[in-house]
Design a protein around this motif. Structure first.
Motif, PDB file in Angstrom:
ATOM      1  N   ASP A 192      -1.535   9.846  -7.714  1.00  0.00           N
ATOM      2  CA  ASP A 192      -2.666   8.932  -7.759  1.00  0.00           C
ATOM      3  C   ASP A 192      -2.469   7.771  -6.805  1.00  0.00           C
ATOM      4  O   ASP A 192      -3.409   7.323  -6.130  1.00  0.00           O
ATOM      5  N   LYS A 193      -1.235   7.275  -6.728  1.00  0.00           N
ATOM      6  CA  LYS A 193      -0.939   6.197  -5.784  1.00  0.00           C
ATOM      7  C   LYS A 193      -1.127   6.662  -4.347  1.00  0.00           C
ATOM      8  O   LYS A 193      -1.622   5.913  -3.498  1.00  0.00           O
ATOM      9  N   GLU A 194      -0.734   7.911  -4.090  1.00  0.00           N
ATOM     10  CA  GLU A 194      -0.899   8.458  -2.745  1.00  0.00           C
ATOM     11  C   GLU A 194      -2.374   8.542  -2.371  1.00  0.00           C
ATOM     12  O   GLU A 194      -2.777   8.183  -1.259  1.00  0.00           O
ATOM     13  N   ILE A 195      -3.207   9.032  -3.293  1.00  0.00           N
ATOM     14  CA  ILE A 195      -4.638   9.186  -3.018  1.00  0.00           C
ATOM     15  C   ILE A 195      -5.294   7.828  -2.795  1.00  0.00           C
ATOM     16  O   ILE A 195      -6.121   7.658  -1.892  1.00  0.00           O
ATOM     17  N   ILE A 196      -4.928   6.833  -3.622  1.00  0.00           N
ATOM     18  CA  ILE A 196      -5.497   5.491  -3.456  1.00  0.00           C
ATOM     19  C   ILE A 196      -5.151   4.938  -2.074  1.00  0.00           C
ATOM     20  O   ILE A 196      -6.000   4.338  -1.401  1.00  0.00           O
ATOM     21  N   ALA A 197      -3.929   5.165  -1.635  1.00  0.00           N
ATOM     22  CA  ALA A 197      -3.526   4.685  -0.309  1.00  0.00           C
ATOM     23  C   ALA A 197      -4.321   5.407   0.794  1.00  0.00           C
ATOM     24  O   ALA A 197      -4.714   4.795   1.798  1.00  0.00           O
ATOM     25  N   MET A 198      -4.568   6.683   0.599  1.00  0.00           N
ATOM     26  CA  MET A 198      -5.323   7.449   1.608  1.00  0.00           C
ATOM     27  C   MET A 198      -6.769   6.975   1.705  1.00  0.00           C
ATOM     28  O   MET A 198      -7.385   7.048   2.771  1.00  0.00           O
ATOM     29  N   MET A 199      -7.348   6.516   0.599  1.00  0.00           N
ATOM     30  CA  MET A 199      -8.751   6.108   0.607  1.00  0.00           C
ATOM     31  C   MET A 199      -8.971   4.836   1.406  1.00  0.00           C
ATOM     32  O   MET A 199     -10.122   4.438   1.631  1.00  0.00           O
ATOM     33  N   GLN A 200      -7.890   4.212   1.874  1.00  0.00           N
ATOM     34  CA  GLN A 200      -8.050   3.065   2.767  1.00  0.00           C
ATOM     35  C   GLN A 200      -8.616   3.495   4.111  1.00  0.00           C
ATOM     36  O   GLN A 200      -9.181   2.683   4.850  1.00  0.00           O
ATOM     37  N   GLU A 201      -8.455   4.778   4.455  1.00  0.00           N
ATOM     38  CA  GLU A 201      -8.942   5.301   5.733  1.00  0.00           C
ATOM     39  C   GLU A 201     -10.113   6.253   5.545  1.00  0.00           C
ATOM     40  O   GLU A 201     -10.408   7.063   6.422  1.00  0.00           O
TER      41      GLU A 201
END
Length: 764
Positions: free
Chosen positions: A169-178
């Motif tokens: 979930d942390k990985e996906i949240i970080a990806m949604m920055q782009e």
């Protein structure tokens, strides 16, 4: 009166053609020929990129009606004529080549098309739109008018990621920055699918071996405001996702089988442990230390599909393996981390091979004769992927159809070349290559050649080179040779050939420069091979410099005789540019074009390029309406086209342009229509070749030819026949260069103006 008569005749021909292509009488009773559909789009409000939406909707109007040429159903007419009782050979042929099956209105489903339009609008965010259709019939023809009432689209307010305490979930949240899902953007299903694919690809790069884009779901909340048509987007993992699909994996074990065979039992083979990898082989086939450099994945590293693919590519580029397979096996897992075993299975090619090629050579300068090539190859010579190539060649040619002056002219060619290729960088100091796509290869070569031009001269040459070549990616190729040496020795010259050299000092100088020491570089960027690409292109750049280092050494020690070890060396710079563009009309039809420009500049102790480095034009891969080496330089033409003129038609500058239309005929037989233009010039004035120097009016000195061709295209092997004739001859007087009598019935005209070319492969 003649003009009026011509126009009247032309009108009658057009009317007759239109009448002959009338297909109404062939349409069966009860059927209507489908003429196509029109789409009218109405909108509630202003919509961004409406033209793109309309284009997408128009692409849903199926089926496509029969094509027209100048308002006539030519293809449909050919089908009807070719399928009637006793159609005749011509009608059957036309039906096979251009015939089209009729498209009747009974094949059209307007309601189905309405559903497709509505579905596409909803996928684009235009909810609550409506569609309608009206069928129009007139005589034996029918068409459909569609109407789409497009509603105001829903736009995005924000994207919310529903999270848990898991690492993913942390990985996906970080990806949604782009993310490309910006506030205010219109709802679009294809954008959501692309976003899921992006997240899936990025997670796999971070080690999520079993993750799948189907594990993600977007949910839209449209209850924010009924009047403004806004929606909020929620991203979350689906329920019941398998536990091993949402944890990262790391590599625990790496096994490499350098000599893999399905008949061998891996457990019984010896294992060498190097750099935390197990190299499993019986007898030593490939040194583990050298093979290890091709593998980019490491133990304790998270799974990465890009590094896996690049490792397989690098192993394949060694040139020693027929098959390279990388397999992953899941090991034990825990709640937060999975474990993998990676195994490389490498199946080697045959170590030694011998190939013999017997050739029948026919050249456009009227030389013909047999040739024999022998190639011996030894792979993995020093157990490091090295390849030794030994090539021997013997060829004998004699000149035919050249008139009395050319009878008896023969040519004997002998050659022996040896190349040793290392699949790594070999340099004076250790270099760790940084290329991930493929590994640069080092090539060391040496060759000797002997050419005897019957009764005129002998030419002996010895060459050696040292360099590197590699593919930066699937399109770009580089080759650089820091060391390129050749020694050319002209001997046993006849009095006739001595007179040629005495009359042409520039040509004589080009043969005297018998030592060439330099550096050369080649770059190719090739996107021509993909037949599914509408626009294909190729860029080739070549650079060649010689004599500069030796000149600096001479200046440093105070020498100025232009010799090295008693041999006069050449000094020049040379650059080539090769541009090609292919327009693939469809899978079988192509318009191919090429533009070539090359210039060589002699300087220092050289007044001309060495003869072996000069440009020439004409022949099967150049301006095909002129024989090889028969064009230029410039507007110069020898008084007699005899054996002596062969040596003069070369120069320092070459410009060339080609265009060719390629089309299918039957099965493996293809056809071509082409036009070529070009010439070569000298950089410096040459009294022996008046008109040969490059001038500002170079375009007025181009040779132009046109012709037709037949090609037997057997997949990757093409046999080519081209027949061409000149339409512009540069060595004629100005005002007389354009034109051709086209006197096919004259034997003399055919002999001088019909040039037949035979070659293997396409010219460009």
């Amino acid at each position: 009166m003649k003009i009026k008569h011509f126009i009247s005749t032309l009108i009658l021909i057009l009317l007759a053609t239109v009448y002959s292509c009338n297909v109404k009488k062939f349409i069966p009773e009860g059927e209507f020929l489908y003429k196509g559909a029109d789409l009218k789009v109405n909108t509630e409000s202003q919509i961004n990129e409406l033209d793109q939406v309309e284009e997408e909707l128009e692409g849903l109007l199926r089926p496509e009606p029969n094509s027209k040429i100048f308002g006539m159903y030519v293809g449909l007419w050919a089908h009807y004529k070719g399928t009637q009782e006793k159609p005749g050979f011509i009608n059957r042929f036309l039906n096979k080549k251009i015939g089209e099956e009729p498209v009747y209105f009974s094949q059209v489903d307007p309601s189905r098309t309405e559903d497709l339009i509505l579905n596409r609008l909803e996928n684009r965010g235009f909810f609550y739109s409506t569609t309608d259709s009206e069928v129009l019939r007139k005589g034996k023809f029918a068409s459909v008018d569609y109407t789409a009432e497009i509603s105001t689209p829903y736009t995005l307010t924000e994207v919310v990621v529903e999270r848990d305490s898991m690492e993913i979930d942390k990985e996906i949240i970080a990806m949604m920055q782009e993310t490309k899902l910006d506030s205010g953007s219109r709802f679009a299903l294809n954008t959501l699918n692309a976003e899921r694919a992006r997240i899936d690809s990025t997670l796999k790069e971070k080690g999520y071996y079993n993750f799948n884009s189907d594990f993600l779901i977007f949910e839209a909340d449209t209850n924010i405001s009924d009047s403004l048509r806004l929606f909020k987007l929620y991203l979350r993992l689906k329920k019941n996702v398998p536990p091993n699909g949402i944890i990262p994996y790391k590599i625990d074990t790496i096994n490499v089988f350098p000599n893999y065979s399905i008949d061998e039992d891996g457990e019984s083979l010896d294992t060498t442990f190097y750099d935390n990898k197990n190299f499993i082989q019986g007898n030593l086939v490939f040194k583990p230390k050298l093979l290890n450099d091709y593998i980019l994945i490491q133990d304790e590293q998270r799974y990465n599909p890009t590094l896996s693919k690049l490792s397989s590519n690098r192993l394949s580029t060694i040139g020693n393996y027929k098959f390279v397979n990388l397999r992953y096996e899941e090991l034990a897992t825990n709640d937060s981390l999975g474990h993998l075993k990676a195994s490389f299975y490498l199946s080697p090619m045959t170590k030694r091979s011998v190939r013999a090629e017997l050739l029948a050579v026919s050249k456009s300068n009227n030389f013909a004769g047999p040739a024999l090539n022998l190639v011996y190859r030894n792979r993995n010579l020093f157990k490091g992927g090295e390849t030794l190539n030994l090539t021997g060649r013997i060829g004998y040619e004699f000149q035919i159809a050249g008139g009395e002056d050319r009878k008896g002219l023969t040519s004997l060619e002998l050659g022996l070349n040896a190349d040793l290729i290392f699949p790594r960088v070999i340099f004076f100091v250790p270099i760790k290559e940084k290329f991930s796509y493929s590994v640069p290869k080092t090539k060391m070569g040496v060759g000797v050649e002997y050419l005897s031009r019957g009764g005129l001269y002998n030419l002996n040459s010895v060459s050696t080179n040292y360099g590197y070549f590699w593919n930066a990616n699937q399109f770009a190729y580089h080759e650089i040779n820091p060391i390129s040496l050749s020694v050319v020795n002209l001997s046993k010259t006849s009095p006739e050939f001595d007179k040629i050299l005495d009359d042409n000092p520039f040509l004589k100088r080009s043969f005297e420069q018998n030592f060439i020491a330099g550096i050369n570089y080649t770059f190719n960027y090739n996107k021509l091979n993909d037949r599914f690409r509408t626009h294909g292109y190729f860029l080739g750049v070549g650079l060649d410099f010689a004599g500069n280092t030796l000149s600096l050494v001479d200046k440093a020690i105070g020498k100025d005789d232009g010799k090295f070890l008693g041999l006069e060396y050449a000094q020049y710079g040379k650059a080539d540019l090769d541009l090609r563009y292919h327009l693939n009309i469809d899978k079988k039809q192509t318009i191919a074009t090429r533009l070539f420009a090359g210039v060589g500049v002699p300087f220092g102790n050289s007044s001309s390029l060495p003869y072996v480095k000069q440009y020439f034009s004409g022949g099967p891969n150049s301006v095909r309406a002129f024989r090889i080496r028969s064009i230029g330089p410039g507007t110069y033409r020898p008084e007699n086209f005899d054996v002596n003129s062969f040596f003069d038609q070369s120069g320092d500058i070459r410009l060339e342009a080609n265009i060719e239309y390629r089309f299918p005929i039957v099965s493996l037989l293809k056809g071509a229509l082409f036009m070529d233009a070009g010439n070569i010039w000298l950089m410096n004035e040459n009294e022996a070749l008046p008109g040969g120097k490059f001038t500002k009016t170079w375009w007025n000195e181009l040779a132009v030819g046109t012709g037709v061709g037949l090609r037997v295209d057997i997949q990757f092997f093409v046999i080519r026949f081209d027949l061409a004739t000149p339409v512009r001859i540069p060595y004629l007087e100005e005002g007389e260069r354009w034109g051709n009598t086209f006197d096919i019935g004259s034997k003399t005209w055919r002999k001088e103006n019909l040039i037949f070319n035979f070659a293997i492969g396409y010219p460009f």
